[in-house]
Design a protein around this motif. Structure first.
Motif, PDB file in Angstrom:
ATOM      1  N   VAL A  75      36.960   7.243  53.147  1.00  0.00           N
ATOM      2  CA  VAL A  75      35.603   7.775  53.324  1.00  0.00           C
ATOM      3  C   VAL A  75      34.600   6.639  53.521  1.00  0.00           C
ATOM      4  CG1 VAL A  75      33.714   8.998  52.164  1.00  0.00           C
ATOM      5  CG2 VAL A  75      36.026   9.955  52.120  1.00  0.00           C
ATOM      6  N   LEU A  76      34.674   5.598  52.701  1.00  0.00           N
ATOM      7  CA  LEU A  76      33.722   4.482  52.830  1.00  0.00           C
ATOM      8  C   LEU A  76      33.870   3.773  54.170  1.00  0.00           C
ATOM      9  CD1 LEU A  76      33.747   2.983  49.227  1.00  0.00           C
ATOM     10  CD2 LEU A  76      31.983   4.387  50.314  1.00  0.00           C
ATOM     11  N   ALA A  77      35.105   3.547  54.622  1.00  0.00           N
ATOM     12  CA  ALA A  77      35.323   2.890  55.932  1.00  0.00           C
ATOM     13  C   ALA A  77      34.749   3.745  57.046  1.00  0.00           C
ATOM     14  CB  ALA A  77      36.814   2.641  56.143  1.00  0.00           C
ATOM     15  N   LEU A  78      34.936   5.036  56.966  1.00  0.00           N
ATOM     16  CA  LEU A  78      34.438   5.939  58.004  1.00  0.00           C
ATOM     17  C   LEU A  78      32.910   6.042  57.970  1.00  0.00           C
ATOM     18  CD1 LEU A  78      35.378   7.602  60.357  1.00  0.00           C
ATOM     19  CD2 LEU A  78      35.822   9.482  58.796  1.00  0.00           C
ATOM     20  N   LYS A  79      32.331   6.087  56.770  1.00  0.00           N
ATOM     21  CA  LYS A  79      30.868   6.100  56.662  1.00  0.00           C
ATOM     22  C   LYS A  79      30.263   4.854  57.304  1.00  0.00           C
ATOM     23  CE  LYS A  79      28.714   7.332  52.969  1.00  0.00           C
ATOM     24  NZ  LYS A  79      28.271   7.471  51.582  1.00  0.00           N
ATOM     25  N   ASN A  80      30.864   3.693  57.053  1.00  0.00           N
ATOM     26  CA  ASN A  80      30.371   2.461  57.660  1.00  0.00           C
ATOM     27  C   ASN A  80      30.530   2.484  59.168  1.00  0.00           C
ATOM     28  OD1 ASN A  80      29.599   1.327  55.220  1.00  0.00           O
ATOM     29  ND2 ASN A  80      31.584   0.354  54.885  1.00  0.00           N
ATOM     30  N   LYS A  81      31.662   2.971  59.637  1.00  0.00           N
ATOM     31  CA  LYS A  81      31.919   3.033  61.085  1.00  0.00           C
ATOM     32  C   LYS A  81      30.924   3.972  61.778  1.00  0.00           C
ATOM     33  CE  LYS A  81      35.524   4.404  64.349  1.00  0.00           C
ATOM     34  NZ  LYS A  81      36.881   4.940  64.464  1.00  0.00           N
ATOM     35  N   LEU A  82      30.636   5.113  61.136  1.00  0.00           N
ATOM     36  CA  LEU A  82      29.736   6.076  61.736  1.00  0.00           C
ATOM     37  C   LEU A  82      28.261   5.783  61.471  1.00  0.00           C
ATOM     38  CD1 LEU A  82      31.670   9.374  60.850  1.00  0.00           C
ATOM     39  CD2 LEU A  82      31.548   8.229  63.069  1.00  0.00           C
ATOM     40  N   GLY A  83      28.006   4.936  60.482  1.00  0.00           N
ATOM     41  CA  GLY A  83      26.618   4.615  60.144  1.00  0.00           C
ATOM     42  C   GLY A  83      25.899   5.731  59.406  1.00  0.00           C
ATOM     43  N   VAL A  84      26.624   6.456  58.580  1.00  0.00           N
ATOM     44  CA  VAL A  84      25.997   7.531  57.793  1.00  0.00           C
ATOM     45  C   VAL A  84      25.976   7.173  56.321  1.00  0.00           C
ATOM     46  CG1 VAL A  84      26.519   9.388  59.387  1.00  0.00           C
ATOM     47  CG2 VAL A  84      28.169   8.819  57.612  1.00  0.00           C
ATOM     48  N   TRP A 126      31.316  12.957  62.709  1.00  0.00           N
ATOM     49  CA  TRP A 126      32.373  12.454  63.572  1.00  0.00           C
ATOM     50  C   TRP A 126      31.753  11.518  64.603  1.00  0.00           C
ATOM     51  CZ3 TRP A 126      30.218  17.239  63.769  1.00  0.00           C
ATOM     52  CH2 TRP A 126      29.566  17.580  64.950  1.00  0.00           C
ATOM     53  N   PRO A 127      32.569  10.657  65.244  1.00  0.00           N
ATOM     54  CA  PRO A 127      32.034   9.762  66.271  1.00  0.00           C
ATOM     55  C   PRO A 127      31.605  10.539  67.515  1.00  0.00           C
ATOM     56  CG  PRO A 127      34.370   9.296  65.866  1.00  0.00           C
ATOM     57  CD  PRO A 127      33.982  10.447  65.011  1.00  0.00           C
ATOM     58  N   ASN A 128      30.444  10.169  68.059  1.00  0.00           N
ATOM     59  CA  ASN A 128      29.903  10.858  69.221  1.00  0.00           C
ATOM     60  C   ASN A 128      29.147   9.855  70.085  1.00  0.00           C
ATOM     61  OD1 ASN A 128      29.073  12.817  71.016  1.00  0.00           O
ATOM     62  ND2 ASN A 128      27.442  13.600  69.692  1.00  0.00           N
ATOM     63  N   ASN A 129      29.843   9.275  71.067  1.00  0.00           N
ATOM     64  CA  ASN A 129      29.243   8.297  71.988  1.00  0.00           C
ATOM     65  C   ASN A 129      28.584   7.136  71.251  1.00  0.00           C
ATOM     66  OD1 ASN A 129      30.017   9.798  74.248  1.00  0.00           O
ATOM     67  ND2 ASN A 129      28.176  11.074  74.093  1.00  0.00           N
ATOM     68  N   GLY A 130      29.311   6.533  70.335  1.00  0.00           N
ATOM     69  CA  GLY A 130      28.809   5.376  69.613  1.00  0.00           C
ATOM     70  C   GLY A 130      27.877   5.707  68.463  1.00  0.00           C
ATOM     71  N   ARG A 131      27.609   6.951  68.234  1.00  0.00           N
ATOM     72  CA  ARG A 131      26.751   7.389  67.126  1.00  0.00           C
ATOM     73  C   ARG A 131      27.514   8.444  66.328  1.00  0.00           C
ATOM     74  NH1 ARG A 131      21.322   9.323  69.556  1.00  0.00           N
ATOM     75  NH2 ARG A 131      20.731   9.236  67.379  1.00  0.00           N
ATOM     76  N   ALA A 132      26.899   8.882  65.268  1.00  0.00           N
ATOM     77  CA  ALA A 132      27.532   9.936  64.460  1.00  0.00           C
ATOM     78  C   ALA A 132      27.013  11.293  64.893  1.00  0.00           C
ATOM     79  CB  ALA A 132      27.235   9.717  62.986  1.00  0.00           C
ATOM     80  N   GLY A 133      27.929  12.164  65.266  1.00  0.00           N
ATOM     81  CA  GLY A 133      27.576  13.562  65.471  1.00  0.00           C
ATOM     82  C   GLY A 133      27.683  14.272  64.128  1.00  0.00           C
ATOM     83  N   SER A 134      26.982  15.372  63.986  1.00  0.00           N
ATOM     84  CA  SER A 134      27.070  16.095  62.717  1.00  0.00           C
ATOM     85  C   SER A 134      26.831  17.583  62.936  1.00  0.00           C
ATOM     86  CB  SER A 134      26.051  15.562  61.709  1.00  0.00           C
ATOM     87  OG  SER A 134      24.736  15.853  62.120  1.00  0.00           O
TER      88      SER A 134
END
Length: 165
Positions: free
Chosen positions: A156-165, A101-109
């Motif tokens: 899923v692909l749009a979100l992966k790109n947005k989160l950088g994962v 998920w988004p977490n301050n401009g990065r991906a939290g996990s």
């Protein structure tokens, strides 16, 4: 006296119907002739399909090749689950996911809990499944929630790109 006679006849008829049922209808919730399936039977039932989830998700899980599993839910459209799915020799198909998920401009996990579904095949080699904590068995073939294809691939692909994962 007439009411007593009617009650007795109804009771007798109900007892006759119950006595006519096979014993296994009471004792065993498994499909008739159930046995452990070969892992390949379970894999064939799921690979390349999306199981749609309703309720609080309105999304689903994709069972991809190379044992990849991907989850997306409309209600949490800014997060996704990514991981793997496996099948063991006991008829269990499990998925193990990490949630992003988004977490301050990065991906939290965080790792999700491993979840498993038990499978059997009946005497006609039809695959059935039972979800954790349930005693009911459901046929896999013909399940309207199990759809061929990667239904939520774009999300899923749009979100992966947005989160950088």
């Amino acid at each position: 006296m007439k009411e007593f006679f009617m009650l007795s006849r109804k009771s007798w008829f109900a007892w006759l119907l119950v006595a006519a049922l096979p014993v296994s209808a009471f004792a065993d919730p498994l499909p008739y002739g159930a046995k452990t399936p070969a892992p390949s039977q379970i894999i064939a039932a799921y690979i390349g399909k999306t199981e749609q989830w309703g309720g609080d998700c309105d999304g689903g899980i994709y069972f991809g090749p190379n044992n990849q599993a991907r989850v997306w839910c409309a209600q949490s459209s800014d997060s996704l689950g990514a991981g793997s799915w496996t099948v063991d020799e006991y008829g269990r198909m499990c998925h193990d996911l990490t949630w992003y998920w988004p977490n301050n401009g990065r991906a939290g996990s965080s790792p999700g809990e491993k979840s498993c579904i038990l499978h059997v095949v009946d005497r006609f080699d039809r695959v059935w499944r039972s979800y954790p904590g349930q005693t009911e068995w459901w046929p896999v073939k013909g399940d309207p929630n199990l759809i061929r294809g990667y239904i939520y691939q774009n999300e899923v692909l749009a979100l992966k790109n947005k989160l950088g994962v």
